[in-house]
Design an enzyme around this catalytic site. Sequence first.
Site, PDB file in Angstrom:
ATOM      1  CB  CYS A  47      -0.911   0.022   1.228  1.00  0.00           C
ATOM      2  SG  CYS A  47      -1.670  -1.554   1.602  1.00  0.00           S
ATOM      3  CG  ASN A 314      -2.743  -6.703   7.950  1.00  0.00           C
ATOM      4  OD1 ASN A 314      -1.725  -7.211   8.398  1.00  0.00           O
ATOM      5  ND2 ASN A 314      -2.713  -5.854   6.941  1.00  0.00           N
TER       6      ASN A 314
HETATM    7  C1  LIG Z   1       0.392  -0.398  -5.112  1.00  0.00           C
HETATM    8  C2  LIG Z   1      -0.555  -0.990  -4.123  1.00  0.00           C
HETATM    9  C3  LIG Z   1      -1.242  -0.168  -3.251  1.00  0.00           C
HETATM   10  C4  LIG Z   1      -2.124  -0.716  -2.336  1.00  0.00           C
HETATM   11  N1  LIG Z   1      -2.799   0.123  -1.477  1.00  0.00           N
HETATM   12  C5  LIG Z   1      -3.667  -0.398  -0.576  1.00  0.00           C
HETATM   13  C6  LIG Z   1      -4.352   0.445   0.341  1.00  0.00           C
HETATM   14  O1  LIG Z   1      -4.160   1.677   0.340  1.00  0.00           O
HETATM   15  N2  LIG Z   1      -5.217  -0.127   1.230  1.00  0.00           N
HETATM   16  C7  LIG Z   1      -5.422  -1.481   1.264  1.00  0.00           C
HETATM   17  O2  LIG Z   1      -6.209  -1.955   2.111  1.00  0.00           O
HETATM   18  N3  LIG Z   1      -4.776  -2.318   0.406  1.00  0.00           N
HETATM   19  C8  LIG Z   1      -3.915  -1.805  -0.500  1.00  0.00           C
HETATM   20  N4  LIG Z   1      -3.241  -2.646  -1.361  1.00  0.00           N
HETATM   21  C9  LIG Z   1      -3.553  -4.091  -1.351  1.00  0.00           C
HETATM   22  C10 LIG Z   1      -2.719  -4.841  -0.320  1.00  0.00           C
HETATM   23  O3  LIG Z   1      -1.354  -4.604  -0.506  1.00  0.00           O
HETATM   24  C11 LIG Z   1      -3.008  -6.325  -0.448  1.00  0.00           C
HETATM   25  O4  LIG Z   1      -4.382  -6.506  -0.288  1.00  0.00           O
HETATM   26  C12 LIG Z   1      -2.276  -7.154   0.585  1.00  0.00           C
HETATM   27  O5  LIG Z   1      -0.896  -7.092   0.385  1.00  0.00           O
HETATM   28  C13 LIG Z   1      -2.743  -8.603   0.509  1.00  0.00           C
HETATM   29  O6  LIG Z   1      -2.006  -9.370   1.393  1.00  0.00           O
HETATM   30  P1  LIG Z   1      -1.866 -10.951   1.158  1.00  0.00           P
HETATM   31  O7  LIG Z   1      -1.009 -11.442   2.251  1.00  0.00           O
HETATM   32  O8  LIG Z   1      -3.196 -11.543   0.959  1.00  0.00           O
HETATM   33  O9  LIG Z   1      -1.171 -11.073  -0.265  1.00  0.00           O
HETATM   34  P2  LIG Z   1       0.292 -10.531  -0.810  1.00  0.00           P
HETATM   35  O10 LIG Z   1       0.621  -9.289  -0.119  1.00  0.00           O
HETATM   36  O11 LIG Z   1       0.146 -10.573  -2.263  1.00  0.00           O
HETATM   37  O12 LIG Z   1       1.225 -11.683  -0.299  1.00  0.00           O
HETATM   38  C14 LIG Z   1       1.178 -12.972  -0.816  1.00  0.00           C
HETATM   39  C15 LIG Z   1       2.580 -13.526  -0.751  1.00  0.00           C
HETATM   40  O13 LIG Z   1       2.542 -14.888  -1.111  1.00  0.00           O
HETATM   41  C16 LIG Z   1       3.698 -15.182  -1.848  1.00  0.00           C
HETATM   42  N5  LIG Z   1       3.394 -16.388  -2.622  1.00  0.00           N
HETATM   43  C17 LIG Z   1       2.415 -16.537  -3.550  1.00  0.00           C
HETATM   44  N6  LIG Z   1       2.403 -17.794  -3.997  1.00  0.00           N
HETATM   45  C18 LIG Z   1       3.390 -18.453  -3.352  1.00  0.00           C
HETATM   46  C19 LIG Z   1       3.865 -19.788  -3.393  1.00  0.00           C
HETATM   47  N7  LIG Z   1       3.310 -20.688  -4.206  1.00  0.00           N
HETATM   48  N8  LIG Z   1       4.896 -20.128  -2.594  1.00  0.00           N
HETATM   49  C20 LIG Z   1       5.459 -19.204  -1.757  1.00  0.00           C
HETATM   50  N9  LIG Z   1       5.061 -17.935  -1.683  1.00  0.00           N
HETATM   51  C21 LIG Z   1       4.019 -17.559  -2.458  1.00  0.00           C
HETATM   52  C22 LIG Z   1       3.928 -13.944  -2.688  1.00  0.00           C
HETATM   53  O14 LIG Z   1       5.281 -13.838  -3.098  1.00  0.00           O
HETATM   54  C23 LIG Z   1       3.521 -12.830  -1.724  1.00  0.00           C
HETATM   55  O15 LIG Z   1       4.622 -12.310  -1.009  1.00  0.00           O
HETATM   56  C24 LIG Z   1      -2.331  -2.115  -2.296  1.00  0.00           C
HETATM   57  C25 LIG Z   1      -1.639  -2.955  -3.185  1.00  0.00           C
HETATM   58  C26 LIG Z   1      -0.765  -2.399  -4.087  1.00  0.00           C
HETATM   59  C27 LIG Z   1      -0.027  -3.316  -5.031  1.00  0.00           C
END
Ligand SMILES: Cc1cc2nc3c(=O)[nH]c(=O)nc-3n(C[C@H](O)[C@H](O)[C@H](O)COP(=O)(O)OP(=O)(O)OC[C@H]3O[C@@H](n4cnc5c(N)ncnc54)[C@H](O)[C@@H]3O)c2cc1C
Length: 462
Positions: A47, A314
């Site tokens: 984010c 989160n």
């Molecule tokens: C530019 C940007 C701005 C954002 N701004 C906001 C905001 O202002 N407010 C908000 O609420 N959200 C925001 N988001 C969204 C937020 O970042 C995501 O919703 C959040 O990171 C999701 O978390 P997650 O753990 O589900 O997935 P991710 O953060 O995508 O983490 C998943 C992880 O799993 C790993 N992975 C995947 N498959 C495998 C595998 N087979 N083996 C091992 N590792 C693996 C990946 O490498 C990654 O590190 C933003 C996103 C971006 C890109």
Amino acid sequence: MAAERLVVIGGDAAGMSAASQARRLKGPDALEIVAFERGHFTSYSACGIPYWVGGDVEARDDLIARTPEEHRERDIDLRMRTEVTELDVAGQRVKALDRESGETYWTGFDKLVIATGARPVRPALPGMDAAGVHGVQTLDDGQALLDSLDALRSEGPRRAVVVGAGYIGVEMAEAMLKRGFEVTVLNRGEQPMATLDADMGRLVHEAMDGLGITTVNGAAVTKILTGPDGRVTEVATDARTYPADVVVLGIGVEPETGLARDAGLPVGPHGGLLTDLAMRVVGHDNIWAGGDCVEVLDLVAGRTRHIALGTHANKHGQVIGSNIGGGYGTFPGVVGTAVSKVCDLEIARTGLREKDARAVGLRYVTATIESTGRAGYYPGAKPMTVKMIAELRTGRLLGVQIVGRDGAAKRVDVAAVALTAGMTVEQMTALDLGYAPPFSPVWDPVLVAARKTVAAVRGAGS
Ligand SMILES: Cc1cc2nc3c(=O)[nH]c(=O)nc-3n(C[C@H](O)[C@H](O)[C@H](O)COP(=O)(O)OP(=O)(O)OC[C@H]3O[C@@H](n4cnc5c(N)ncnc54)[C@H](O)[C@@H]3O)c2cc1C
């Protein structure tokens, strides 16, 4: 040896929140935790990438909440640069590939958390992989973009084309503007910010014009053109080409569920894993999933959606970790609240847009009001537009969108609470919201909108 082993796939928001919460509740003697992350970073804020690229946040590491070493100090066996390539549900094991050594091996689990996130949409268009074309999904992406900007000539105009006008697109448009670029946003849709109704998106468009950001609606990119050095020079749409020294992609994301699908786990209509309220994958008592790889229940529409937001990821992780650690937690669903900004223009939404309401068979009225974030006479009062949607006859609040400056965005939280509580717009008019001239007019803009919506509900009859 620990009594049981938890394996976590994915080391960012959802995965490491789950691992950390489980560890808080259960010590290493009771629970061994092995987490696999294929990338270079854990527990970081994607984010924050637009603000790092734009220069508001100084350093990449400011966006890292917890390093791999910090996780390991908490007895989490975190294996970086290690990708889970296969999931054997019946055998309760995962196959991991160490990306550094090339070694593969199987690890068994008693409990599994799938937190693989989402992957950015990348249409298979010519030039998409050219030098100077950047996504902003990971810290590595952000660094590559910054390196690419540093490599550009410093004299003459520098032109950035941002593809996509969702919240990442508009935030990156701001970042590139701050970096001194002439910015063009190519938007496939009718107006920027498709999470708003088009009438509210138009306000965003007008404000972007005022900021010097050119937004082209209805512009579907067909190809990216490159020079002799292989670097991007132009972006083509059906209608014309746009010169570009750098291209930033913000076209949206899809749940990263290939691994889980191949293992036969259930996915919903939007491609995300389906879970119960405890975030257990439907039909699998020892497998949990959370974050961008799952679908969430939309409490207003009554059906699942895929919403990729860190705020949900989160919370999912916290719920999953509590349940695995022997505590209790549930994630009932969302009302669809999201905020963002482009320069000083704040953009907020919660609940249903008009088309969402229609899609689930709800009939509704709308009201839109103009107000200010402070008392009109107080220095610095700036305009704000609030659109409210309520159900016909019952007057139940269905959605709110706010576009404006100076405190517009977080006002949507009042509406999010009202939606969660199932309030009518009539009930909202009596909300005891804070007032003093520097913070709000006597009638807060949300209350003014509620009053006008009450009138619309009454005027529409049954
Ligand atoms: C530019 C940007 C701005 C954002 N701004 C906001 C905001 O202002 N407010 C908000 O609420 N959200 C925001 N988001 C969204 C937020 O970042 C995501 O919703 C959040 O990171 C999701 O978390 P997650 O753990 O589900 O997935 P991710 O953060 O995508 O983490 C998943 C992880 O799993 C790993 N992975 C995947 N498959 C495998 C595998 N087979 N083996 C091992 N590792 C693996 C990946 O490498 C990654 O590190 C933003 C996103 C971006 C890109």
